[in-house]
Design a protein around this motif. Structure first.
Motif, mmCIF file in Angstrom:
data_model
loop_
_atom_site.group_PDB
_atom_site.id
_atom_site.type_symbol
_atom_site.label_atom_id
_atom_site.label_comp_id
_atom_site.label_asym_id
_atom_site.label_seq_id
_atom_site.Cartn_x
_atom_site.Cartn_y
_atom_site.Cartn_z
ATOM 1 N N THR A 1 45.324 34.890 35.725
ATOM 2 C CA THR A 1 46.116 34.139 34.748
ATOM 3 C C THR A 1 45.477 34.130 33.372
ATOM 4 O O THR A 1 46.064 33.628 32.421
ATOM 5 C CB THR A 1 46.310 32.680 35.213
ATOM 6 N N GLY A 2 44.278 34.664 33.267
ATOM 7 C CA GLY A 2 43.590 34.684 31.986
ATOM 8 C C GLY A 2 42.118 34.940 32.184
ATOM 9 O O GLY A 2 41.669 35.323 33.278
ATOM 10 N N ALA A 3 41.359 34.727 31.133
ATOM 11 C CA ALA A 3 39.915 34.924 31.176
ATOM 12 C C ALA A 3 39.251 33.870 30.303
ATOM 13 O O ALA A 3 39.795 33.486 29.263
ATOM 14 C CB ALA A 3 39.554 36.320 30.688
ATOM 15 N N LEU B 1 32.904 37.170 30.095
ATOM 16 C CA LEU B 1 34.252 36.702 30.395
ATOM 17 C C LEU B 1 34.552 36.906 31.867
ATOM 18 O O LEU B 1 34.251 37.949 32.438
ATOM 19 C CB LEU B 1 35.283 37.459 29.556
ATOM 20 N N VAL B 2 35.154 35.874 32.467
ATOM 21 C CA VAL B 2 35.474 35.863 33.887
ATOM 22 C C VAL B 2 36.979 35.758 34.043
ATOM 23 O O VAL B 2 37.627 34.949 33.361
ATOM 24 C CB VAL B 2 34.783 34.663 34.579
ATOM 25 N N THR C 1 32.086 25.256 42.798
ATOM 26 C CA THR C 1 32.692 26.582 42.638
ATOM 27 C C THR C 1 33.976 26.688 43.449
ATOM 28 O O THR C 1 34.110 26.043 44.500
ATOM 29 C CB THR C 1 31.686 27.693 43.024
ATOM 30 N N ARG C 2 34.914 27.481 42.939
ATOM 31 C CA ARG C 2 36.185 27.751 43.639
ATOM 32 C C ARG C 2 36.516 29.212 43.408
ATOM 33 O O ARG C 2 36.668 29.635 42.259
ATOM 34 C CB ARG C 2 37.331 26.910 43.062
ATOM 35 N N VAL D 1 32.476 28.176 30.759
ATOM 36 C CA VAL D 1 33.679 27.351 30.876
ATOM 37 C C VAL D 1 34.174 27.348 32.317
ATOM 38 O O VAL D 1 34.557 26.310 32.859
ATOM 39 C CB VAL D 1 34.782 27.849 29.912
ATOM 40 N N MET D 2 34.152 28.525 32.968
ATOM 41 C CA MET D 2 34.547 28.612 34.376
ATOM 42 C C MET D 2 33.703 27.675 35.218
ATOM 43 O O MET D 2 34.221 26.929 36.051
ATOM 44 C CB MET D 2 34.419 30.060 34.857
ATOM 45 N N ARG D 3 32.377 27.673 34.994
ATOM 46 C CA ARG D 3 31.482 26.794 35.751
ATOM 47 C C ARG D 3 31.724 25.326 35.393
ATOM 48 O O ARG D 3 31.834 24.481 36.274
ATOM 49 C CB ARG D 3 30.016 27.150 35.491
#
Length: 166
Positions: A15-17, A4-5, A106-107, A22-24
């Protein structure tokens, strides 16, 4: 397991994880770390990422670091990533200015450091396939050589710092 990121808003507030995948996939804004490792002579450790990395595989890098996990303090992430990637621990970390980076892959908000290390470097085999010490002048020459593809985020966030060492 898909770690989890922590996900950030534009003010760097969590704001969440979400799972890393999913992040990528969605290129969600998160936090990451970077450490420029120098030896007592002033050389910089440069390494090549493995071809299995989830972003910029097989690119060269001159900072050790990675994604901040959900609930993880950024400083602890810096210490963890440095130990995981290069086997370096117990060093004094000097803070560099934080920065933001964004591209199509990426951001993130970056927590940046430098350290001096005079011991052995131990690569994490899943992440690093090669490494060597380079003088700042050698590294700057490689940054300008298109046959050496460097991590664009490292260049964007830390390139001016490296160039200032020449």
């Amino acid at each position: 397991m898909d770690e989890l990121v922590a996900i950030l808003d534009d003010d760097n507030q969590v704001t969440g994880a979400v799972p890393r995948s999913v992040m990528r996939r969605d290129n969600l804004r998160h936090s990451a770390t970077g450490v420029v490792v120098r030896n007592p002579a002033g050389d910089i450790y440069v390494h090549r990422r493995t071809p299995i990395k989830d972003v910029y595989p097989s690119h060269y890098d001159f900072s050790a670091g990675g994604v901040v996990a959900a609930g993880e303090d950024p400083f602890h992430a810096v210490v963890r990533e440095l130990e995981e990637e290069l086997g370096i621990s117990g060093v004094e970390l000097t803070r560099l200015p934080e920065g933001d980076y964004a591209d199509d892959h990426t951001r993130y908000h970056a927590y940046l450091y430098t350290c001096v290390w005079d011991g052995p470097v131990r690569h994490q085999p899943e992440e690093v396939e090669w490494g060597a010490w380079m003088s700042p002048a050698e590294l700057v020459a490689k940054l300008d050589d298109p046959s050496w593809p460097f991590m664009p985020d490292a260049v964007g966030l830390l390139g001016a710092y490296v160039r200032s060492l020449v």
